[in-house]
Design an enzyme around this catalytic site. Structure first.
Site, PDB file in Angstrom:
ATOM      1  N   ASN A  96     -65.896  31.464 -56.613  1.00 47.72           N
ATOM      2  CA  ASN A  96     -65.935  32.560 -57.443  1.00 47.72           C
ATOM      3  C   ASN A  96     -67.500  32.956 -57.562  1.00 47.72           C
ATOM      4  O   ASN A  96     -68.641  32.273 -57.461  1.00 47.72           O
ATOM      5  CB  ASN A  96     -65.812  31.877 -58.781  1.00 47.72           C
ATOM      6  CG  ASN A  96     -65.752  32.779 -59.972  1.00 47.72           C
ATOM      7  OD1 ASN A  96     -66.382  33.618 -60.412  1.00 47.72           O
ATOM      8  ND2 ASN A  96     -64.484  32.589 -60.686  1.00 47.72           N
ATOM      9  N   ASP A 118     -63.072  44.822 -59.490  1.00 48.31           N
ATOM     10  CA  ASP A 118     -62.413  45.047 -60.651  1.00 48.31           C
ATOM     11  C   ASP A 118     -63.140  45.785 -61.663  1.00 48.31           C
ATOM     12  O   ASP A 118     -64.286  45.426 -62.093  1.00 48.31           O
ATOM     13  CB  ASP A 118     -61.740  43.877 -61.194  1.00 48.31           C
ATOM     14  CG  ASP A 118     -60.655  44.021 -62.439  1.00 48.31           C
ATOM     15  OD1 ASP A 118     -61.076  44.913 -63.230  1.00 48.31           O
ATOM     16  OD2 ASP A 118     -59.952  42.949 -62.415  1.00 48.31           O
TER      17      ASP A 118
END
Length: 213
Positions: A96, A118
């Site tokens: 991550n 995103d």
């Protein structure tokens, strides 16, 4: 990026540890030792299915590339792409982006790529955007003083937000374009999303943000 769950993903990744590093934290500050030769290190956050990073590795053998992707069912496709080629300057991480400071030491990265991240358009999700100040702080910590961030997106809102965020944080904006493909740059390596959006006639936004030396 959404993908169907692949129950075999864990086993597949375990069989390809020469491409995807299972214990990346142990290489913090010493990533160059994982490659065949010491070269500048470029990091892509959100590697997806790997088209961009594999294309870049082919085009720039003098650079070592690390691709970070949090979704296992997606990163397996990137591993497959690397296996299909004869390149040795790519390593992948199933991690991550929130944990970058645990993975890389100060000044370890030369260039960082943010491709079609995103956009998280709702205000309440602002902190999740990869150009939010908390992320920029991590990028600055792991990048060389002469480092740069190269961002590409189809989302005008995210692009404008990112330009403002970069500027407020002290980055110098260079090479800002509102229609990347209009320039027909032969050196531009496209991502899967980039091909999809440009085929629909949508403009691709791009900028280079450099740290002030």
């Amino acid at each position: 990026m959404r993908a169907r769950h692949k129950p075999w993903a864990d086993e597949y990744l375990n069989k390809n540890k020469d491409i995807i590093e299972p214990e990346p934290k142990q290489f913090k500050g010493n990533w160059k030792s994982l490659f065949e030769s010491e070269k500048p290190i470029h990091l892509e956050i959100g590697t997806g299915k790997g088209q961009f990073i594999v294309g870049m590795a082919k085009q720039y053998p003098e650079i070592n590339f690390i691709g970070l992707e949090v979704v296992k069912s997606i990163i397996v496709s990137a591993v497959e792409k690397v296996k299909e080629t004869d390149i040795h300057n790519v390593r992948l991480l199933n991690e991550n982006a929130e944990n970058l400071s645990e993975l890389f030491a100060e000044g370890e990265i030369d260039t960082l790529y943010l491709n079609f991240s995103d956009p998280w358009p709702k205000n309440r999700h602002e902190k999740r955007r990869l150009t939010f100040p908390a992320f920029l702080e991590q990028y600055k910590a792991i990048m060389k003083k002469s480092g740069q961030i190269i961002l590409k997106t189809d989302n005008r809102g995210l692009f404008e937000y990112s330009l403002t965020s970069f500027s407020k944080f002290g980055f110098v904006l260079e090479d800002v374009t509102l229609d990347l493909h209009a320039e027909d740059d032969p050196n531009n390596i496209k991502t899967e999303y980039e091909e999809k959006f440009s085929a629909k006639g949508l403009p691709i936004y791009r900028c280079v943000a450099k740290l002030k030396s």
